[in-house]
Design a protein around this motif. Structure first.
Motif, mmCIF file in Angstrom:
data_model
loop_
_atom_site.group_PDB
_atom_site.id
_atom_site.type_symbol
_atom_site.label_atom_id
_atom_site.label_comp_id
_atom_site.label_asym_id
_atom_site.label_seq_id
_atom_site.Cartn_x
_atom_site.Cartn_y
_atom_site.Cartn_z
ATOM 1 N N LYS A 1 0.814 -1.208 0.000
ATOM 2 C CA LYS A 1 0.000 0.000 0.000
ATOM 3 C C LYS A 1 0.852 1.265 0.000
ATOM 4 O O LYS A 1 1.928 1.310 0.563
ATOM 5 C CB LYS A 1 -0.902 0.028 1.235
ATOM 6 N N ARG A 2 0.273 2.283 -0.622
ATOM 7 C CA ARG A 2 0.859 3.613 -0.504
ATOM 8 C C ARG A 2 0.310 4.249 0.764
ATOM 9 O O ARG A 2 -0.888 4.175 1.044
ATOM 10 C CB ARG A 2 0.492 4.454 -1.723
ATOM 11 N N LEU A 3 1.204 4.871 1.525
ATOM 12 C CA LEU A 3 0.799 5.531 2.760
ATOM 13 C C LEU A 3 0.617 7.022 2.474
ATOM 14 O O LEU A 3 0.234 7.390 1.371
ATOM 15 C CB LEU A 3 1.852 5.264 3.838
ATOM 16 N N HIS A 4 0.879 7.874 3.424
ATOM 17 C CA HIS A 4 0.662 9.295 3.222
ATOM 18 C C HIS A 4 1.742 9.910 2.344
ATOM 19 O O HIS A 4 2.906 9.524 2.402
ATOM 20 C CB HIS A 4 0.616 10.009 4.570
ATOM 21 N N GLY A 5 1.325 10.900 1.552
ATOM 22 C CA GLY A 5 2.281 11.602 0.710
ATOM 23 C C GLY A 5 3.046 10.649 -0.176
ATOM 24 O O GLY A 5 2.466 9.915 -0.973
ATOM 25 N N SER A 6 4.372 10.619 -0.026
ATOM 26 C CA SER A 6 5.188 9.739 -0.857
ATOM 27 C C SER A 6 5.733 8.545 -0.081
ATOM 28 O O SER A 6 6.674 7.888 -0.525
ATOM 29 C CB SER A 6 6.349 10.537 -1.478
ATOM 30 N N PHE A 7 5.152 8.255 1.077
ATOM 31 C CA PHE A 7 5.553 7.060 1.823
ATOM 32 C C PHE A 7 4.936 5.814 1.182
ATOM 33 O O PHE A 7 3.768 5.809 0.784
ATOM 34 C CB PHE A 7 5.092 7.140 3.279
ATOM 35 N N MET A 8 5.742 4.744 1.100
ATOM 36 C CA MET A 8 5.280 3.454 0.596
ATOM 37 C C MET A 8 5.589 2.363 1.611
ATOM 38 O O MET A 8 6.647 2.375 2.238
ATOM 39 C CB MET A 8 5.983 3.099 -0.720
ATOM 40 N N GLU A 9 4.665 1.433 1.762
ATOM 41 C CA GLU A 9 4.966 0.255 2.566
ATOM 42 C C GLU A 9 6.020 -0.599 1.862
ATOM 43 O O GLU A 9 5.903 -0.842 0.653
ATOM 44 C CB GLU A 9 3.715 -0.601 2.760
ATOM 45 N N PRO A 10 7.049 -1.066 2.546
ATOM 46 C CA PRO A 10 7.934 -2.070 1.954
ATOM 47 C C PRO A 10 7.098 -3.275 1.536
ATOM 48 O O PRO A 10 6.284 -3.773 2.314
ATOM 49 C CB PRO A 10 8.890 -2.416 3.102
ATOM 50 N N THR A 11 7.262 -3.715 0.305
ATOM 51 C CA THR A 11 6.343 -4.682 -0.298
ATOM 52 C C THR A 11 7.085 -5.901 -0.827
ATOM 53 O O THR A 11 8.111 -5.774 -1.496
ATOM 54 C CB THR A 11 5.553 -4.014 -1.440
ATOM 55 N N LEU A 12 6.527 -7.074 -0.531
ATOM 56 C CA LEU A 12 7.075 -8.349 -1.007
ATOM 57 C C LEU A 12 6.037 -9.036 -1.878
ATOM 58 O O LEU A 12 4.910 -9.272 -1.441
ATOM 59 C CB LEU A 12 7.443 -9.234 0.187
ATOM 60 N N LEU A 13 6.407 -9.336 -3.121
ATOM 61 C CA LEU A 13 5.520 -10.014 -4.066
ATOM 62 C C LEU A 13 6.076 -11.393 -4.410
ATOM 63 O O LEU A 13 7.262 -11.539 -4.713
ATOM 64 C CB LEU A 13 5.393 -9.212 -5.371
ATOM 65 N N ALA A 14 5.206 -12.400 -4.396
ATOM 66 C CA ALA A 14 5.579 -13.750 -4.829
ATOM 67 C C ALA A 14 4.859 -14.080 -6.131
ATOM 68 O O ALA A 14 3.943 -13.367 -6.549
ATOM 69 C CB ALA A 14 5.219 -14.766 -3.750
ATOM 70 N N ASP A 15 5.276 -15.176 -6.756
ATOM 71 C CA ASP A 15 4.675 -15.643 -8.014
ATOM 72 C C ASP A 15 4.744 -14.581 -9.104
ATOM 73 O O ASP A 15 3.804 -14.377 -9.883
ATOM 74 C CB ASP A 15 3.218 -16.071 -7.789
ATOM 75 N N VAL A 16 5.869 -13.908 -9.180
ATOM 76 C CA VAL A 16 6.075 -12.861 -10.186
ATOM 77 C C VAL A 16 6.583 -13.499 -11.472
ATOM 78 O O VAL A 16 7.327 -14.487 -11.443
ATOM 79 C CB VAL A 16 7.070 -11.813 -9.652
ATOM 80 N N THR A 17 6.178 -12.917 -12.603
ATOM 81 C CA THR A 17 6.637 -13.408 -13.906
ATOM 82 C C THR A 17 7.329 -12.279 -14.663
ATOM 83 O O THR A 17 7.210 -11.101 -14.313
ATOM 84 C CB THR A 17 5.464 -13.931 -14.757
ATOM 85 N N THR A 18 8.015 -12.655 -15.718
ATOM 86 C CA THR A 18 8.762 -11.668 -16.508
ATOM 87 C C THR A 18 7.860 -10.820 -17.393
ATOM 88 O O THR A 18 8.343 -9.917 -18.075
ATOM 89 C CB THR A 18 9.810 -12.376 -17.384
ATOM 90 N N ASP A 19 6.558 -11.088 -17.396
ATOM 91 C CA ASP A 19 5.625 -10.266 -18.161
ATOM 92 C C ASP A 19 5.195 -9.015 -17.391
ATOM 93 O O ASP A 19 4.539 -8.142 -17.949
ATOM 94 C CB ASP A 19 4.378 -11.076 -18.529
ATOM 95 N N MET A 20 5.526 -8.952 -16.124
ATOM 96 C CA MET A 20 5.030 -7.864 -15.275
ATOM 97 C C MET A 20 5.941 -6.641 -15.348
ATOM 98 O O MET A 20 7.143 -6.751 -15.551
ATOM 99 C CB MET A 20 4.913 -8.367 -13.832
#
Length: 518
Positions: free
Chosen positions: A394-413
């Motif tokens: 998620k994006r937090l306030h202003g330009s803050f972003m939650e550190p994010t972990l994604l699984a099952d990623v492909t090279t099309d993304m």
């Protein structure tokens, strides 16, 4: 406080009750933070020919965590840029005749002053670009190390005496400074990028004009103040700050003026191409440190603890906003599930979102809202194609972003096709070494790459096959002044740091002495 007003105090207060990391981001935007820096270092004018100069207008420098204005800085334009180039050209006529030892002594004094004022410089960096104060202190130490290194390398610019093909000749290859260098630096490592380039240029006998990034001029001007205190002569080091609106016109002067012999730029590949085209008409020498898209490969034989530690170090410095940050995480099937689980645990345990001046903060804001929107777009695209959000997202306030972990990623993304510049970890599963190398080398850029393996034969194969300029083998942090820094393919031209960094500011002159008696 415009960013806070736009979000609304009530909304922020609701988020304060929602728990970390949203609470920390909300608190950072509600609170007023004060930049407490010694007066001589907080400079807001341009620095040209040893004088502090004002422009007709000024532009605001904002704290990216709060949107609050830190200072207003002189908005220099083409006229000031031309004055700086002329001053540098005049100063070059005497600076190039200074001895290597004289240049070495001055760079060493500048190094000593950086360390003496490291706390104030770190505060400037934190308030300008948002990174945690501990990281900013590390950047100042890293910045100073380049001045130390090039103060030493200044005395090691050796030519060659070449065996001649005829008895009546002597052949000498002499190294000489190229002249005036235009240096255009980025916002994410404002101090280190300047000292890495300027240190090499001054050691070589060149003079420089620096255009700092619009977001981070204060640290550049502080460096100019310290250079003046170190006794570096007027005109040798000039700083021309300007707003985003004036950047194209100032950049054009610095890249087209015939008195400029060399340009050195760190930034996006797209901008680098524009600058190279402008420099082509006068055939200037050019160094380009451009975009990266670093692969981080974990093989089945890897030491899992070291791989997770390396991933954390490589990815989350400056909230993922470095050109050598890992961008694509490739993990072999046999270790994939364990790596993802352990990395998620490390993120929970080690990462804290907040204002960079807070002692517990490890993740500050992104540089602006546009940067945060890019990360959100990449996450949305990945999820729409089947990726799973394991942490953050998620994006937090202003330009803050939650550190994010994604699984099952492909090279099309999107997140595997373009550089993120944010705290996003997309993890791709692979089966064979050949598959991993094919994915890693598919990018049209090649700055840094990392991989973890305990198979000695594999280490040699992969290190040689990765199409990048820098390889971290079982290591997530690899930058040091002793080693070359630069990329291949569309990641740039030339090398910075190391003994090769000074060569970027030197020409080789061949001198043939004939008619000698044997």
């Amino acid at each position: 406080m415009s960013a806070v007003c736009a979000l609304g105090t009530r909304r922020l207060l609701r988020q304060l009750r929602s728990g970390p990391p949203a609470a920390a981001a909300a608190a950072a935007m509600l609170r007023r933070y004060s930049l407490d820096v010694s007066a001589p270092l907080l400079r807001t004018q341009g620095y040209v020919d040893g004088r502090w100069v004002s422009a007709a207008s000024a532009f605001p420098v904002l704290d990216p965590a709060t949107g609050q204005e830190i200072a207003r800085v002189s908005d220099c334009g083409p006229a000031e840029a031309k004055q700086a180039v002329d001053a540098a050209y005049t100063a070059f006529q005497s600076w190039k005749r200074s001895t290597a030892k004289e240049r070495s002594v001055l760079l060493r004094k500048w190094f000593d002053l950086l360390l003496l004022h490291k706390e104030d410089l770190a505060k400037l960096i934190t308030f300008e670009c948002g990174k945690p104060l501990r990281e900013s202190l590390g950047e100042v130490a890293y910045s100073a190390s380049f001045l130390e290194w090039f103060s030493e390398e200044a005395r090691r610019v050796y030519g060659d005496l070449v065996p001649a093909p005829a008895k009546d000749r002597k052949i000498l290859l002499l190294k000489q400074p190229v002249g005036v260098a235009s240096i255009i630096t980025p916002w994410n490592f404002p101090s280190a990028m300047i000292t890495r380039k300027v240190g090499a240029a001054l050691a070589a006998g060149c003079t420089v004009v620096v255009k700092p990034a619009e977001d981070t001029p204060l640290s550049a001007l502080a460096l100019a103040e310290l250079a003046e205190q170190a006794g570096i002569p007027a005109g040798v080091f000039n700083v021309v700050p300007c707003s985003r609106e004036k950047t194209p016109s100032v950049g054009e002067v610095l890249c087209t003026d015939p008195l400029v012999a060399k340009i050195s730029f760190t930034g996006s590949t797209a901008t680098g191409k524009v600058l190279l085209k402008m420099a082509a008409d006068t055939v200037k020498k050019a160094s380009m440190e451009l975009g990266g898209h670093a692969p981080f490969i974990v093989f089945d034989s890897a030491d899992l603890d070291k791989a997770v530690g390396g991933a954390m170090a490589s990815k989350f410095r400056n909230s993922g906003q470095t050109c050598v940050c890992s961008n694509r995480f490739l993990v072999q099937s046999g270790i994939y599930d364990r790596f993802v689980e352990r990395l998620g645990q490390a993120m929970d345990a080690e990462l804290r979102v907040g204002h960079g001046s807070e002692p517990d903060t490890t993740q500050g804001p992104l540089i602006n809202t546009k940067a945060a929107e890019k990360v959100v777009q990449q996450i949305s695209d990945a999820v729409s194609q089947g990726a799973k959000v394991l942490k953050g997202g998620k994006r937090l306030h202003g330009s803050f972003m939650e550190p994010t972990l994604l699984a099952d990623v492909t090279t099309d993304m999107l997140c595997t096709k373009e550089e993120t510049f944010g705290p996003l970890v997309p993890v791709i599963r692979f089966n064979t070494e050949e598959e991993a190398l094919a994915v890693a080398n598919a990018a049209n850029v090649g700055l840094a790459g990392y991989f973890y393996s305990q198979d000695v034969s594999q280490i040699w194969r992969v290190a040689e096959e990765l199409e990048v300029g820098m390889v971290g083998v079982n290591e997530g942090l690899l930058s040091t002044p002793e080693a070359s820094f630069g990329g291949v393919k569309q990641s740039g031209l030339g090398r910075e740091g190391s003994k090769y960094g000074i060569d970027e500011y030197l020409e080789v002159k061949y001198m043939c002495f004939g008619g000698l008696k044997a």
